[in-house]
Structures are given as structure tokens and as C-alpha cells.
Scaffold this motif. Structure first.
Motif, PDB file in Angstrom:
ATOM      1  N   LEU A  78      -5.112  -6.411 -20.336  1.00  0.00           N
ATOM      2  CA  LEU A  78      -4.725  -5.463 -19.296  1.00  0.00           C
ATOM      3  C   LEU A  78      -3.217  -5.283 -19.189  1.00  0.00           C
ATOM      4  CD1 LEU A  78      -7.176  -6.607 -16.448  1.00  0.00           C
ATOM      5  CD2 LEU A  78      -7.569  -4.966 -18.289  1.00  0.00           C
ATOM      6  N   ALA A  79      -2.438  -6.108 -19.907  1.00  0.00           N
ATOM      7  CA  ALA A  79      -0.972  -6.044 -19.789  1.00  0.00           C
ATOM      8  C   ALA A  79      -0.425  -4.754 -20.373  1.00  0.00           C
ATOM      9  CB  ALA A  79      -0.352  -7.241 -20.491  1.00  0.00           C
ATOM     10  N   MET A 114       5.183 -16.466 -21.939  1.00  0.00           N
ATOM     11  CA  MET A 114       4.947 -15.313 -21.078  1.00  0.00           C
ATOM     12  C   MET A 114       5.136 -14.041 -21.889  1.00  0.00           C
ATOM     13  SD  MET A 114       7.163 -16.842 -17.922  1.00  0.00           S
ATOM     14  CE  MET A 114       7.070 -15.317 -16.980  1.00  0.00           C
ATOM     15  N   GLN A 115       4.229 -13.814 -22.850  1.00  0.00           N
ATOM     16  CA  GLN A 115       4.413 -12.704 -23.775  1.00  0.00           C
ATOM     17  C   GLN A 115       3.164 -11.836 -23.852  1.00  0.00           C
ATOM     18  OE1 GLN A 115       5.615 -14.458 -27.493  1.00  0.00           O
ATOM     19  NE2 GLN A 115       7.484 -15.308 -26.663  1.00  0.00           N
ATOM     20  N   GLN A 116       2.526 -11.617 -22.698  1.00  0.00           N
ATOM     21  CA  GLN A 116       1.308 -10.817 -22.725  1.00  0.00           C
ATOM     22  C   GLN A 116       1.561  -9.404 -23.226  1.00  0.00           C
ATOM     23  OE1 GLN A 116       2.190 -12.738 -20.150  1.00  0.00           O
ATOM     24  NE2 GLN A 116       0.447 -13.973 -19.455  1.00  0.00           N
ATOM     25  N   ARG A 117       2.674  -8.821 -22.802  1.00  0.00           N
ATOM     26  CA  ARG A 117       2.958  -7.435 -23.204  1.00  0.00           C
ATOM     27  C   ARG A 117       3.417  -7.349 -24.653  1.00  0.00           C
ATOM     28  NH1 ARG A 117       2.927  -3.988 -18.923  1.00  0.00           N
ATOM     29  NH2 ARG A 117       3.073  -4.920 -16.847  1.00  0.00           N
ATOM     30  N   SER A 160      -6.607 -18.558 -25.336  1.00  0.00           N
ATOM     31  CA  SER A 160      -5.641 -19.618 -25.074  1.00  0.00           C
ATOM     32  C   SER A 160      -5.246 -19.644 -23.604  1.00  0.00           C
ATOM     33  CB  SER A 160      -4.385 -19.409 -25.923  1.00  0.00           C
ATOM     34  OG  SER A 160      -3.658 -18.287 -25.469  1.00  0.00           O
ATOM     35  N   GLY A 161      -5.451 -18.524 -22.914  1.00  0.00           N
ATOM     36  CA  GLY A 161      -5.024 -18.401 -21.524  1.00  0.00           C
ATOM     37  C   GLY A 161      -3.722 -17.635 -21.386  1.00  0.00           C
ATOM     38  N   HIS A 162      -3.099 -17.267 -22.517  1.00  0.00           N
ATOM     39  CA  HIS A 162      -1.818 -16.564 -22.476  1.00  0.00           C
ATOM     40  C   HIS A 162      -1.927 -15.138 -22.995  1.00  0.00           C
ATOM     41  CE1 HIS A 162       0.092 -20.313 -21.396  1.00  0.00           C
ATOM     42  NE2 HIS A 162      -0.447 -20.899 -22.450  1.00  0.00           N
TER      43      HIS A 162
END
Length: 350
Positions: free
Chosen positions: A349-350, A77-80, A343-345
């Protein structure tokens, strides 16, 4: 090791000692601290080698272990905080040298590059040494890099074994970079690797370097957006297979000082306004100032030839692509091409 004390005792000793120093003589205390820091900075730059670890190594390792343990549950959970952490399979060192600057510009400044050598075991092998030298060059130019070699006769299996093993690592690569070369067996070597990467939720960059244009002037990057056919509304953070394409384009834009052009092709004139509005909204939400847009009406194959020239064309891929299509795109655009699978992760937009 058997003398146990509470954790607050050393902290109390440190704070009280520093406090006592400044009570006795603030000026000399400040000068002493500055001198200690200067000596530490000087010795750190000397790259001194010792047969034992020092205080720094133990402190840094302990802190890294603590941070890894406390953030383990958030590793996907590292989009940002997204960074390009590339894994680059290598069996031809010359091919790696040819993409050195391209890889560096994708990863720079906070990403990393892991070089994975694949070759059968021989006593005379120099691949490990060559990869370590190139890793050192990446580190010297501001990008962290490491290297390792897997000894196997099967190129595809070697890459897949490496990808599978790294799934348990905390700092695992999130992008697999494949450099398509003439000696590669696309159907039997690269396709199985891409399918396994999709299963493991690893992003894919398949790079096809144009034989004569190379990377041109590095001024313009075309990012092709697929026809959404009536689904032009941006709902939530899901924008399809576009996140990694735009993230990579943005990294190259910053490191090349280049411009990005978003291009889409619709087969119905009624969709043109919706497509333009979609690109405009995407640019705004993704915070991509000074990004150009083009919307064409017709067929994709026809418009690829008519599109404005660029030094790099980026295409998305939902699945593994036919080999002829990859070569055809490079020929039609007269440029190097990068084919991207999320990858989907990631999230632009984050």
C-alpha cells in the motif's frame, strides 16, 4: 595529504574556470565539454583494466559511503523504495540454472541477487567459479548479482551464518529464496533456515517447481488470500501476510506480461460480500489494475482443486509448513507453487 585547504576552494576553482571558458569563447567551450564527455563515454564502454584506480572509482566509492552513512538509520524503513534483493543459497548449480529466469524476473529491473554457495572445503572445488559465471550472466541480463561461498558441511548452518553476518551490512538481502529439490532434507535443513529467517525479519520465498508443468505459459498468477473470518476491514497499512506475496506477483506480472488473480475461500456464505469488498478495496489501494478476483464458499482444500488454472500459485505461510502440504498443493493445482512469508518491512500500500 598534509596540504589542507577548505572544501570550497576546489569548487570555486571549477566554477570560475568554466565561467571564464564561456566568457572567452562560448562555442569552443561547449564543443570542448561535449568532446570530453564523448571520450569519457567511449573509454567507459571499453572496459579498460588498469593497475591503479581512476578518478571515477574514488568518486563513486566516496559518494556511496556518504549516502550509506547518512541513510543508515532508515535502512529498515524502505517500503516506498522496496526492491527484491534476493539471497539464494546454492549447493546444486543445476538447480540454480533451472530457476535462472524465474529469479531474474522477480529481481528485475532494480533488485539484486546474491548467490551464497554452501559446500565443504576441497582443493578441487569449482563452485565459486561456477557461481561467478552465473552472477555475470545475471549482470549481463540487467540484474545486479554477486556471489560468495561458505565452506561448511552443515547446509543449514552455512545459510544461517550468512544471514546473520549480512545483518550488519547496509545493502543486505531482504528475501531468502529457497528452491525445494528432491535431495533437500526439509525437516533438518530448510525448516531451521526458515525459522532463523523469521527471527531475523527476512522475507522467505519457498519455491516448488512442478516436475512437468514447470512455469507453463507465464500468463496467469493466482495469489491466495487467507480467510480473515470477520476481520475484513483494511485498517492502516497492516493487511496481514500479504504484502510480499502481492509484490512478487506484481513483479512477475510486469516481467511476464501476465495477469494476477486474487482468490480467497470463506466457510460462511454471509462472509462472501465482505470478502469481495475486501479484495476490491485491496486492488484499489494497492494500485493493481486489471486484477481478477474469485471468492469461493467451502473448504480451502476442496476449492484448491476447483480454482481456475494458473502458471504459478502463490500461498502465504505464517510459519514453517509441513512438507506434505507443500507437495500436495503443487499436485492439487497442477502447477508450480511459491510459499511466501513477509519480513514485516514490506507494504504493497506504500
Amino acid at each position: 595529504p598534509i596540504f589542507k585547504i577548505h572544501k570550497w576552494v576546489p569548487w570555486f576553482g571549477l566554477i570560475s574556470s568554466v565561467f571564464a571558458m564561456f566568457i572567452i569563447n562560448p562555442t569552443i567551450s561547449l564543443i570542448s565539454i561535449v568532446i570530453v564527455l564523448m571520450v569519457y563515454w567511449y573509454l567507459s564502454r571499453q572496459n579498460l583494466e588498469t593497475p591503479f584506480e581512476d578518478v571515477r572509482s574514488g568518486l563513486f566509492v566516496s559518494f556511496a559511503e556518504w549516502a550509506a552513512k547518512h541513510t543508515w538509520g532508515m535502512k529498515k524503513m524502505q517500503q516506498r523504495a522496496w526492491k527484491a534483493n534476493l539471497m539464494v543459497p546454492v549447493r546444486d548449480v543445476n538447480g540454480l540454472r533451472g530457476t535462472f529466469e524465474f529469479l531474474r524476473n522477480i529481481a528485475r529491473p532494480k533488485g539484486s541477487i546474491k548467490l551464497l554457495g554452501i559446500e565443504p572445503f576441497t582443493e578441487q572445488s569449482i563452485l565459486a567459479r561456477q557461481l561467478e559465471e552465473i552472477s555475470a550472466s545475471f549482470r549481463h541480463k540487467g540484474v545486479f548479482s554477486s556471489s560468495t561461498v561458505i565452506h561448511t558441511k552443515e547446509f543449514a548452518n552455512g545459510i544461517n551464518y550468512g544471514s546473520q553476518a549480512l545483518q550488519g551490512a547496509f545493502f543486505r538481502p531482504n528475501i531468502l529464496f529457497l528452491n525445494l529439490q528432491d535431495h533437500d532434507d526439509y525437516e533438518n535443513e530448510l525448516k531451521p533456515v526458515m525459522k532463523e529467517s523469521i527471527r531475523l525479519e527476512i522475507g522467505i520465498l519457498l519455491f516448488n517447481l512442478h516436475t512437468s508443468a514447470l512455469l507453463g505459459q507465464r500468463n496467469t498468477i493466482n495469489v491466495w488470500v487467507s480467510n480473515r473470518k470477520g476481520n475484513w476491514q483494511l485498517e492502516g497499512w497492516d493487511i496481514g501476510n500479504l504484502d510480499l506475496s502481492i509484490l512478487v506477483a506484481y513483479k512477475l506480472k510486469m516481467n511476464w506480461d501476465a495477469r494476477i488473480r486474487l482468490i480467497t475461500v470463506v466457510d460462511n456464505a454471509k462472509e462472501e460480500a465482505n470478502a469481495k469488498n475486501f479484495l476490491k478495496t485491496l486492488i484499489s489501494l494497492a494500485r493493481l489494475p486489471q486484477t481478477m478476483t474469485e471468492v469461493y464458499i467451502g473448504t480451502f482444500i476442496e476449492m484448491v482443486r476447483k480454482a481456475p488454472p494458473a502458471d504459478l500459485n502463490i500461498f502465504g505461510m505464517k510459519d514453517t509448513l509441513p512438507y506434505d502440504f507443500i507437495k500436495d498443493m503443487s499436485q492439487k493445482t497442477s502447477s508450480s507453487c511459491l510459499f511466501v512469508r513477509d519480513s514485516g518491512h514490506e507494504s504493497i500500500l506504500a
